[in-house]
Scaffold this active site. Structure first.
Site, PDB file in Angstrom:
ATOM      1  CB  CYS A  51      -0.967  -0.044   1.177  1.00 33.50           C
ATOM      2  SG  CYS A  51      -2.235   1.250   1.157  1.00 33.50           S
ATOM      3  CB  VAL A  52       0.881   4.442   1.947  1.00 27.18           C
ATOM      4  CG1 VAL A  52       0.973   3.957   3.382  1.00 27.18           C
ATOM      5  CG2 VAL A  52       1.581   5.789   1.831  1.00 27.18           C
TER       6      VAL A  52
END
Length: 611
Positions: free
Chosen positions: A349-350
């Protein structure tokens, strides 16, 4: 006896009796209503006290104002042309007339059973109680609600001239309002809740108000919605239990090295960079679901970054700090612990977005220690970003920055609420009904324990992310500035395994696909079944879902899907084969602490800091 298709009705169903909705013990019911009001007062006090002390400042008006502005733009389109407005109203009126005609037909002595004017979407669990179809009153409420919510969605869909961001926001807000006003959420309009309230003489409401007061107190003035019974779980005892040691600690990260379970291991160690928006142990929930444990069993020497749960001391920590004191510090620690410079890296993800930006910066600085990169549901281009993009425009980002600058961080509950809103029909309203109206404790669930284990966002870090990724899309445009350099993903020429998940609405599969073209090297794009979590955390032993492989991620996304090959089960073994194809050299297993002092047992101390 036969059922009408999809309606849940049977031809021989008897009409529901009124008796089940009548209070049997008025005195006891009245007493419980008084007790409920007492608990409601405690809930109000829990909400008001921190505000009176100045400990909580409400920013509720900001998203409400944005919603009103968005709906105003939508209204402008439909009201600008009287003919268009009339047609829209006529469609709604026609839907209501069909519902009304069906209701009349149902109560007629000679009725054969009218079909619903509109049916719930497949998988909608709100209207499963038989009374929604058997009782004329509740059936009318259900159909009127479905007609209205579907009509509102179509207003957004058919509004021409709206820019895509406004359309996206309007669709999102319509969905939130529709979910909130569902008759299934209220006692008098939900047959199941109505019956339970009458049967218990209101004791369910007493329990519910007590839980509401407890959850507001737990949120220190904000509602901290409980989605599971969290009491059975403890990090390090039955959550995040894979054995290992903390071998490094910086201001923003602990580096964990896990114990080997094989005699030999791959020569290249594996560094995992999880998101700081959630805690890393989504990859180590329990032995059966743990990607970390599975990777160790395949012969990886696994290192994981465990991010700090930041407070006011970390307000100025930006992306450069997270790269230097997190990712590159992790690489330094691996070299000290194993003597190896060449590393395989994973970003989730991030955490994957940070890894991609770090690789671009490292390429410009001549740091070539990462030899392959794997991205789990990671966006590097935000043109087609998911529903989180609804919360990002100049006005909203400025408001978030103002809020963060007061403390140096964004409260963890704010991000948790935003993520829950992405699936409010699954993650908010069912728990509101179950907890505060039915008065029932939610069941234990390790995934929801993790989901509720919120993290704060350091102000400088979060501001950089919102502006450079969601707002300005600087990473894919090649205009992101880090450490005084303008970085380009085109400089990242190492092999990349880019995993998307088909039903992901945080990092949509299309967004991940489009982002693949910005890297300078070969990218293998793989799409897993299910969503942002289940698509990633899918151990082979579960034999669930599927994944798709195909040609290079270029051209039209739908065309790629049309020609891709579907494989049953987990993508994990496919990834392992990809890793081994890059370098399958094996060496004797490495134990944590052999070449350096350890700082405690896994999962470390940073992960145990709760909001």
């Amino acid at each position: 006896m036969s059922k009408t298709p999809d309606s849940g009705k049977t031809e021989d169903d008897e009409p529901s009796t009124v008796e089940q909705y009548l209070v049997k013990d008025p005195e006891r019911f009245a007493l419980n209503m008084a007790r409920m009001l007492e608990q409601a007062g405690k809930a109000a006090s829990a909400w008001a006290e921190p505000r009176e002390k100045g400990e909580v400042r409400d920013h509720v008006a900001e998203p409400v104002v944005d919603m009103v502005k968005t709906f105003s733009k939508l209204s402008e389109y439909w009201l600008a042309d009287p003919q268009r407005a009339l047609e829209a109203q006529t469609r709604l009126f026609a839907g209501y007339m069909t519902v009304w005609a069906n209701a009349i037909q149902r109560v007629s002595p000679s009725a054969e059973g009218a079909d619903d004017a509109v049916k719930p979407e497949r998988g909608d669990k709100r209207f499963q109680d038989p009374e929604w179809g058997r009782n004329a009153f509740f059936d009318f409420l259900k159909q009127a609600y479905l007609v209205t919510s579907r009509w509102a969605s179509e207003l957004v869909e058919h509004a021409e001239g709206l820019d895509e961001h406004t359309r996206h926001k309007a669709s999102f807000y319509v969905k939130q309002v529709s979910n909130a006003i569902s008759p299934s959420n209220f006692i008098l309009t939900n047959p199941e809740l109505f019956r339970e309230t009458v049967a218990s003489n209101g004791e369910n409401l007493v329990r519910g108000m007590k839980m509401l007061a407890e959850d507001i107190a737990a949120g220190k003035g904000d509602l901290k919605l409980r989605q599971a019974d969290y009491s059975p779980f403890e990090i390090g005892r039955n959550i995040a239990t894979t054995p290992g040691k903390v071998v490094g600690r910086s201001d923003v990260a602990e580096i964990i090295q896990y114990d080997p379970s094989t005699e030999t291991v791959l020569k290249r160690p594996l560094l995992i960079c999880p998101p700081w928006i959630n805690k890393f142990y989504i990859l180590d929930l329990n032995p059966q679901k743990s990607f970390i444990r599975w990777a160790i069993e395949q012969g990886h020497t696994v290192f994981v970054i465990s991010w700090i749960n930041p407070d006011e001391r970390h307000g100025a920590k930006n992306w450069e700090a997270y790269i230097r004191e997190g990712l590159q510090y992790g690489l330094d620690t691996i070299e000290k612990a194993t003597g190896e410079r060449d590393v395989n890296a994973i970003g989730y993800c991030v955490g994957g977005t940070l890894l991609a930006a770090a690789l671009a910066l490292m390429a410009s600085e001549g740091d070539d220690r990462v030899k392959s990169a794997t991205f789990f549901t990671t966006q590097v281009d935000f043109t087609h970003a998911g529903d989180l993009k609804v919360f990002v425009d100049e006005e909203q980002v400025a408001a978030v920055e103002k809020s963060m600058n007061e403390k140096g961080y964004l409260d963890g509950t704010k991000m948790a609420t935003a993520f829950n809103m992405l699936r409010s029909g699954d993650l908010i309203w069912p728990y509101v009904v179950n907890n505060y109206m039915r008065g029932k404790d939610p069941l234990p669930f390790d995934l929801l324990y993790w989901n509720a284990d919120s993290t704060r966002m350091a102000a400088a870090n979060h501001s950089f992310y919102l502006r450079n990724c969601y707002l300005e899309n600087n990473l894919s445009r090649g205009t992101m500035e880090l450490a005084g350099r303008t970085v380009s993903l085109g400089d990242v020429t190492i092999p990349i395994y880019n995993l998307a998940s088909k039903e992901d609405h945080i990092a949509p599969a299309l967004s991940v696909f489009v982002g693949s073209k910005y890297f300078g090297g070969k990218v293998d794009y793989v799409m897993a079944g299910s969503g942002h979590i289940a698509g990633v955390v899918n151990p082979p032993a579960s034999n669930k879902y599927q994944y798709w492989t195909g040609g290079a991620p270029i051209g039209d996304f739908n065309q790629w899907i049309a020609t891709a090959t579907e494989h049953p089960g987990s993508w994990w073994p496919h990834w392992q084969s990809w890793i081994e194809a890059k370098d399958n050299t094996r060496v004797p297993a490495r134990k944590p602490g052999k070449h350096m002092k350890t700082l405690g047992d896994a999962p470390g101390t940073y992960v145990k800091v709760r909001v």
